[in-house]
Scaffold this active site. Structure first.
Site, PDB file in Angstrom:
ATOM      1  N   ASP A  24       0.788  -1.456   0.072  1.00 20.25           N
ATOM      2  CA  ASP A  24       0.021   0.086   0.076  1.00 20.25           C
ATOM      3  C   ASP A  24       0.789   1.336  -0.183  1.00 20.25           C
ATOM      4  OD1 ASP A  24      -1.716   2.087   0.504  1.00 20.25           O
ATOM      5  OD2 ASP A  24      -2.023   1.607   2.628  1.00 20.25           O
ATOM      6  N   GLY A  26       0.599   5.148   0.305  1.00 18.69           N
ATOM      7  CA  GLY A  26      -0.382   6.061   0.235  1.00 18.69           C
ATOM      8  C   GLY A  26       0.452   7.441   0.359  1.00 18.69           C
ATOM      9  N   ASN A  27      -0.434   8.448   0.789  1.00 21.45           N
ATOM     10  CA  ASN A  27       0.393   9.629   0.704  1.00 21.45           C
ATOM     11  C   ASN A  27       1.226  10.024   1.564  1.00 21.45           C
ATOM     12  OD1 ASN A  27      -1.605  11.301  -1.426  1.00 21.45           O
ATOM     13  ND2 ASN A  27      -3.244  10.600   0.178  1.00 21.45           N
ATOM     14  N   TYR A 113     -20.909   5.423  -8.849  1.00 23.03           N
ATOM     15  CA  TYR A 113     -19.726   6.416  -8.696  1.00 23.03           C
ATOM     16  C   TYR A 113     -18.766   6.473  -9.839  1.00 23.03           C
ATOM     17  CZ  TYR A 113     -17.250   9.782  -5.571  1.00 23.03           C
ATOM     18  OH  TYR A 113     -16.813  10.729  -4.939  1.00 23.03           O
ATOM     19  N   ASP A 121      -7.468   3.909  -3.322  1.00 26.45           N
ATOM     20  CA  ASP A 121      -7.383   3.704  -1.669  1.00 26.45           C
ATOM     21  C   ASP A 121      -8.906   3.538  -0.966  1.00 26.45           C
ATOM     22  OD1 ASP A 121      -7.546   6.577  -2.511  1.00 26.45           O
ATOM     23  OD2 ASP A 121      -6.065   7.097  -0.643  1.00 26.45           O
TER      24      ASP A 121
END
Length: 262
Positions: A24, A26-27, A113, A121
């Site tokens: 993962d 991530g930011n 969506y 994420d």
């Protein structure tokens, strides 16, 4: 099966045929799990990448080589340029790997969506929690705070807010009279000084938003994930819904589900 192309290079016999690595990006953090054929966790770590995830990953390649997975599934929100560097590093391992992508028609969870605007994420953390027999409200307490509603496997949509830390940074940068404060996010009570007023007010804005969603959508189980989940959960009103569940690694669970057939 996932729709993205499988990226491979010369796999050697040293890779254990049953272990898989879940990565993962991530930011702010890089997290990974290593699991066996039964889904049992064999190794894990979380590292802050300080806006240099590709460099951190290069430093971890030797560790991944020793773990010798048979497959690597990747979630990344860091953009194509970084993902290209990540792909280069992973190719050196000689292990098949693949990046997860949003699949709005997944067997476990469908969504109306716009898939082009739904972060991978956010989608994976929903996939990690989804129960096709339940109504669920998934709150992601990470760099951004997200609230998503799922009705028996159908993603209804949701909300995106600045996290408590982003709100505090914006307040500091946009005001002259409020300096840096050190009070913790530990209460939503009325502040008795500026430090408390800032911290408690920011936390109240997040908690209040969750409470309003709970009032509008009754009967939805509340599940929180992300680094700030315990902070937010501690301030929620227990009379509005059953005790919230804190699931710290929903994204990695979703990554495993996404690649279940690999």
């Amino acid at each position: 099966m996932p729709s993205t192309a499988l990226t491979t290079s010369n796999t050697t016999d040293t890779h254990h045929p049953t272990t898989k690595l879940w990565l993962d990006l991530g930011n702010t953090r890089l997290k990974y799990w290593l699991t066996d054929a039964h889904g049992q966790l064999l190794d894990h770590a979380a590292e802050q990448h300080l806006q240099a995830p590709a460099e951190l990953l290069r430093g971890l390649v030797y560790r991944f080589e020793r773990l010798a997975p048979a497959f690597i599934g990747v979630s990344s929100v860091l953009g194509q340029a970084v993902n290209t560097q990540v792909s280069h590093s992973l190719t050196q391992l000689g292990v098949p790997f693949e990046f997860a992508q949003v699949n709005a028609a997944h067997p476990l969870m469908q969504s109306a969506y716009d898939a082009r605007q739904l972060g991978v994420d956010r989608w994976l953390q929903m996939l990690g929690a989804v129960d096709v027999s339940a109504r669920q409200c998934i709150v992601g307490c990470g760099t951004a705070l997200t609230i998503d509603l799922i009705d028996c496997g159908r993603h209804m949509g949701g909300y995106i807010f600045p996290s408590i830390h982003l709100q505090r940074s914006a307040l500091y940068s946009g005001t002259r009279q409020i300096g840096q404060v050190s009070a913790s996010f530990d209460s939503i009570a009325c502040g008795k000084n500026t430090e408390q007023a800032v911290q408690h007010g920011i936390l109240l804005s997040v908690v209040g938003a969750i409470h309003e969603v709970q009032r509008q959508y009754t009967g939805f189980a509340l599940i929180l994930t992300g680094g700030d989940a315990p902070v937010v959960a501690a301030q929620l009103d227990p009379t509005l819904a059953p005790t919230p569940v804190i699931a710290p690694d929903l994204l990695l669970q979703g990554l495993r589900r996404f690649f279940a057939d690999v």
